[in-house]
Design an enzyme around this catalytic site. Structure first.
Site, PDB file in Angstrom:
ATOM      1  CD  GLN A 101      -2.453   1.047   2.230  1.00  0.00           C
ATOM      2  OE1 GLN A 101      -2.363   0.419   3.339  1.00  0.00           O
ATOM      3  NE2 GLN A 101      -4.214   2.028   2.272  1.00  0.00           N
ATOM      4  N   GLY A 102       0.672   1.748  -0.769  1.00  0.00           N
ATOM      5  CA  GLY A 102       1.708   3.062  -1.248  1.00  0.00           C
ATOM      6  C   GLY A 102       0.418   4.498  -0.744  1.00  0.00           C
ATOM      7  CE1 TYR A 103      -4.264   3.612  -0.654  1.00  0.00           C
ATOM      8  CE2 TYR A 103      -5.614   4.591   0.914  1.00  0.00           C
ATOM      9  CZ  TYR A 103      -5.447   4.176  -0.071  1.00  0.00           C
ATOM     10  OH  TYR A 103      -6.499   3.599  -0.457  1.00  0.00           O
ATOM     11  CB  SER A 104       2.087   7.309   4.225  1.00  0.00           C
ATOM     12  OG  SER A 104       0.790   5.947   5.255  1.00  0.00           O
ATOM     13  CD  GLU A 159      -9.498  -1.597   9.282  1.00  0.00           C
ATOM     14  OE1 GLU A 159      -9.906  -0.699  10.453  1.00  0.00           O
ATOM     15  OE2 GLU A 159      -8.201  -2.461   9.154  1.00  0.00           O
TER      16      GLU A 159
HETATM   17  C1  LIG Z   1       2.863  -0.318  11.893  1.00  0.00           C
HETATM   18  C2  LIG Z   1       2.382   0.596  11.038  1.00  0.00           C
HETATM   19  C3  LIG Z   1       2.716   0.831   9.510  1.00  0.00           C
HETATM   20  C4  LIG Z   1       1.987   1.015   8.426  1.00  0.00           C
HETATM   21  N1  LIG Z   1       1.937   0.405   6.879  1.00  0.00           N
HETATM   22  C5  LIG Z   1       1.564   1.122   6.220  1.00  0.00           C
HETATM   23  C6  LIG Z   1       1.373   1.277   4.709  1.00  0.00           C
HETATM   24  O1  LIG Z   1       1.313  -0.304   4.277  1.00  0.00           O
HETATM   25  N2  LIG Z   1       1.162   1.964   3.611  1.00  0.00           N
HETATM   26  C7  LIG Z   1       0.700   3.331   4.019  1.00  0.00           C
HETATM   27  O2  LIG Z   1       0.738   4.152   3.226  1.00  0.00           O
HETATM   28  N3  LIG Z   1       0.890   3.655   5.068  1.00  0.00           N
HETATM   29  C8  LIG Z   1       1.374   2.856   6.279  1.00  0.00           C
HETATM   30  N4  LIG Z   1       1.174   3.235   7.651  1.00  0.00           N
HETATM   31  C9  LIG Z   1       1.109   4.586   8.159  1.00  0.00           C
HETATM   32  C10 LIG Z   1       0.502   5.028   8.518  1.00  0.00           C
HETATM   33  O3  LIG Z   1      -1.117   5.461   8.221  1.00  0.00           O
HETATM   34  C11 LIG Z   1       0.505   6.791   9.529  1.00  0.00           C
HETATM   35  O4  LIG Z   1       1.715   6.933  10.403  1.00  0.00           O
HETATM   36  C12 LIG Z   1      -0.796   7.559  10.116  1.00  0.00           C
HETATM   37  O5  LIG Z   1      -1.732   7.569   9.154  1.00  0.00           O
HETATM   38  C13 LIG Z   1      -0.341   8.632  11.152  1.00  0.00           C
HETATM   39  O6  LIG Z   1       0.040   9.437  10.329  1.00  0.00           O
HETATM   40  P1  LIG Z   1       2.412  10.027  10.322  1.00  0.00           P
HETATM   41  O7  LIG Z   1       3.019   8.567  10.813  1.00  0.00           O
HETATM   42  O8  LIG Z   1       2.191  10.752   8.924  1.00  0.00           O
HETATM   43  O9  LIG Z   1       1.545  11.325  11.484  1.00  0.00           O
HETATM   44  P2  LIG Z   1       1.410  12.620  11.531  1.00  0.00           P
HETATM   45  O10 LIG Z   1       0.032  13.007  10.257  1.00  0.00           O
HETATM   46  O11 LIG Z   1       2.255  13.651  11.637  1.00  0.00           O
HETATM   47  O12 LIG Z   1       0.182  12.536  13.078  1.00  0.00           O
HETATM   48  C14 LIG Z   1       1.334  13.377  13.843  1.00  0.00           C
HETATM   49  C15 LIG Z   1       1.159  12.854  15.776  1.00  0.00           C
HETATM   50  O13 LIG Z   1       0.279  14.579  15.450  1.00  0.00           O
HETATM   51  C16 LIG Z   1      -1.287  14.052  15.370  1.00  0.00           C
HETATM   52  N5  LIG Z   1      -1.644  14.687  14.521  1.00  0.00           N
HETATM   53  C17 LIG Z   1      -1.822  14.676  13.086  1.00  0.00           C
HETATM   54  N6  LIG Z   1      -3.634  15.469  13.332  1.00  0.00           N
HETATM   55  C18 LIG Z   1      -3.837  15.820  13.978  1.00  0.00           C
HETATM   56  C19 LIG Z   1      -4.721  16.386  13.915  1.00  0.00           C
HETATM   57  N7  LIG Z   1      -5.750  17.358  13.070  1.00  0.00           N
HETATM   58  N8  LIG Z   1      -5.464  16.315  15.204  1.00  0.00           N
HETATM   59  C20 LIG Z   1      -4.765  15.933  16.390  1.00  0.00           C
HETATM   60  N9  LIG Z   1      -4.063  15.543  16.462  1.00  0.00           N
HETATM   61  C21 LIG Z   1      -3.508  15.325  14.994  1.00  0.00           C
HETATM   62  C22 LIG Z   1      -1.097  12.479  15.102  1.00  0.00           C
HETATM   63  O14 LIG Z   1      -2.228  11.507  16.505  1.00  0.00           O
HETATM   64  C23 LIG Z   1       0.306  12.171  15.878  1.00  0.00           C
HETATM   65  O15 LIG Z   1      -0.078  12.188  17.062  1.00  0.00           O
HETATM   66  C24 LIG Z   1       1.781   2.666   8.464  1.00  0.00           C
HETATM   67  C25 LIG Z   1       2.038   3.089   9.936  1.00  0.00           C
HETATM   68  C26 LIG Z   1       2.186   2.089  11.137  1.00  0.00           C
HETATM   69  C27 LIG Z   1       2.689   3.098  11.944  1.00  0.00           C
END
Ligand SMILES: Cc1cc2nc3c(=O)[nH]c(=O)nc-3n(C[C@H](O)[C@H](O)[C@H](O)COP(=O)(O)OP(=O)(O)OC[C@H]3O[C@@H](n4cnc5c(N)ncnc54)[C@H](O)[C@@H]3O)c2cc1C
Length: 416
Positions: free
Chosen positions: A129-132, A247
């Site tokens: 999955q290439g989302y993040s 999901e």
């Molecule tokens: C084990 C694991 C597997 C994953 N696998 C995949 C994958 O296969 N493919 C993929 O695409 N992604 C994957 N992800 C990524 C995951 O979807 C993101 O880590 C997640 O959406 C959070 O984004 P971020 O890490 O950029 O944190 P950020 O969005 O930068 O958030 C940083 C902090 O700020 C807080 N925050 C952000 N916005 C707000 C708001 N509006 N209000 C309050 N607090 C806020 C967050 O809660 C967090 O504590 C994976 C993540 C993990 C941990």
């Protein structure tokens, strides 16, 4: 909420139990009881057994090679497989079958369906999955990985991150920015992109536990055929949201089973280590027990909606928030019970960084100490706890919405 299963569910349950009894080796205790390499081998062979018997891609319609099961049968099957400690496929099948496969069935053209779906079932194509991206996680629509049309191809430049099992995949479904002048939720396209090409580099990320389950993926003039857009050019946000809706409903039934089995193991460990007379430990164990019971009822509530054909609404954030926060607490308690032993873990670690350790896993310090580290990630993936609370506050409780200042064209937005 309905806490009892209809009679036809029990008939189907017996059928699944008979299949498991016929195909699992004698003395089977769960995949966790096998050493890691053997577990991997078993899982690959088991996938073939599932495919041969119509138990792979059970929710896909039969015309696409799926099992054509009803939602109720899907849930019963997932419950029985979980109890028996057998996987429903290889680790990437969550992305291949559950996520992109179902999304191709919903949005794909006939030729996309006929090309991609059989290759998923045969195991020829393995997806990630290439989302993040570094600047697009919680705020996914801010993504900037750029795709530009060049004749019969898309040329892709940018970066994805946290790509789980990207090193095991040969295809990636990537959200890309195809029109930067549109507002941020528009101008996104959902591309189906082969990874076996010079323009794609997968770099592992080392996790807190020392393992590398996820990756950074760099696109440098990577190419994919122009026809590999799912759901239409610039319509990727709708497709992306459909995919997130897959999901699993059955996860609501399965998670409480897994957490209950995990808690039973913790109780065993507390007894073995003579900790059950400690009033503070007893109190925390009782707290965990109540939490798992409440989770069971929350799960049944989500499940009832799923079986009634309703899409999980914003209330499903309660379930995600609840299990992920609980899992941090119960694994912290395990560390407390293990004491200093938890700092020098020995034994078989979990095979995956997601959720509880495998059913049948030995009650080792490596199992618990690694799960303790993995549990931190549970409050991040599939939407962080803060984001779940925002959803609940804004969409369930009706509190004022967070102010937004990102309405204009994406390429004119101010970003960090
Ligand atoms: C084990 C694991 C597997 C994953 N696998 C995949 C994958 O296969 N493919 C993929 O695409 N992604 C994957 N992800 C990524 C995951 O979807 C993101 O880590 C997640 O959406 C959070 O984004 P971020 O890490 O950029 O944190 P950020 O969005 O930068 O958030 C940083 C902090 O700020 C807080 N925050 C952000 N916005 C707000 C708001 N509006 N209000 C309050 N607090 C806020 C967050 O809660 C967090 O504590 C994976 C993540 C993990 C941990």
């Amino acid at each position: 909420m309905d806490v009892s299963y209809p009679r036809e569910a029990e008939a189907y349950r017996e059928k699944v139990q008979a299949f498991l009894a016929e195909h699992l080796p004698a003395g089977w205790k769960g995949v966790g009881a096998l050493p890691l390499e053997e577990a991997e081998r078993f899982t690959a062979e088991w996938r073939r057994t599932l495919a041969d018997n119509g138990y792979l891609a059970v929710s896909w319609p039969k015309e696409y090679g799926g099992g054509g099961l009803t939602p109720l049968e899907t849930v019963v099957l997932a419950e029985e497989f979980t109890r028996a400690g057998v996987p429903q496929g290889i680790p990437n099948d969550g992305f291949s079958i559950q996520l992109v496969g179902n999304t191709i069935i919903r949005w794909g053209t006939e030729s996309q369906k006929h090309h991609f779906l059989p290759r998923i079932l045969s195991g020829e194509d393995i997806w990630c999955q290439g989302y993040s991206e570094p600047n697009a996680g919680s705020d996914l629509a801010n993504l900037g990985c750029r795709a530009v049309r060049d004749g019969d191809e898309w040329v892709i430049n940018g970066q994805k991150i946290w790509t789980t099992n990207g090193h095991l995949a040969n295809w990636i479904f990537a959200l890309t920015r195809t029109d930067p002048t549109a507002t941020k939720h528009r101008g996104i396209s959902f591309l189906l992109c082969p990874m076996d090409q010079p323009g794609i580099e997968v770099r592992p990320i080392r996790m807190l536990s020392g393992e590398s389950e996820f990756n950074e993926v760099f696109f440098t003039d990577a190419r994919c055929p122009a026809d590999n857009v799912l759901g239409g050019v610039d319509n990727g946000w709708a497709v992306a949201m459909t995919l997130l809706g897959y999901e699993r409903g059955e996860a609501a039934a399965v998670r409480p089973l897994l957490f209950r089995a995990e808690l039973d193991r913790l109780l065993d460990m507390a007894r073995e280590r003579a900790k059950t007379d400690d009033p503070l430990i007893r109190q925390q164990l009782a707290w965990c027990y109540s939490k798992v019971e409440i989770m069971r009822y929350l799960g049944l509530k989500v499940l009832t909606q799923f079986l009634q054909g309703q899409h999980p609404g914003p209330e499903s954030s309660i379930f995600k928030l609840y299990w992920s926060e609980y899992h941090r607490a119960v694994t912290e308690l395990a560390m407390e019970i293990m004491g200093m032993d938890g700092l020098v873990p020995t034994g078989r670690p979990p095979s995956s960084a997601i959720g509880t350790d495998d059913v049948g896993a030995p009650n080792s310090t490596a199992s618990w100490a690694t799960t303790f580290l993995h549990a931190r990630a549970g409050t991040i993936y599939a939407g962080t706890s803060q984001i779940q609370r925002n959803i609940l506050g804004e969409q369930v409780l009706g509190l004022p919405r967070e102010p937004k200042a990102d309405g204009g064209p994406w390429n004119e937005l101010q970003r960090a």
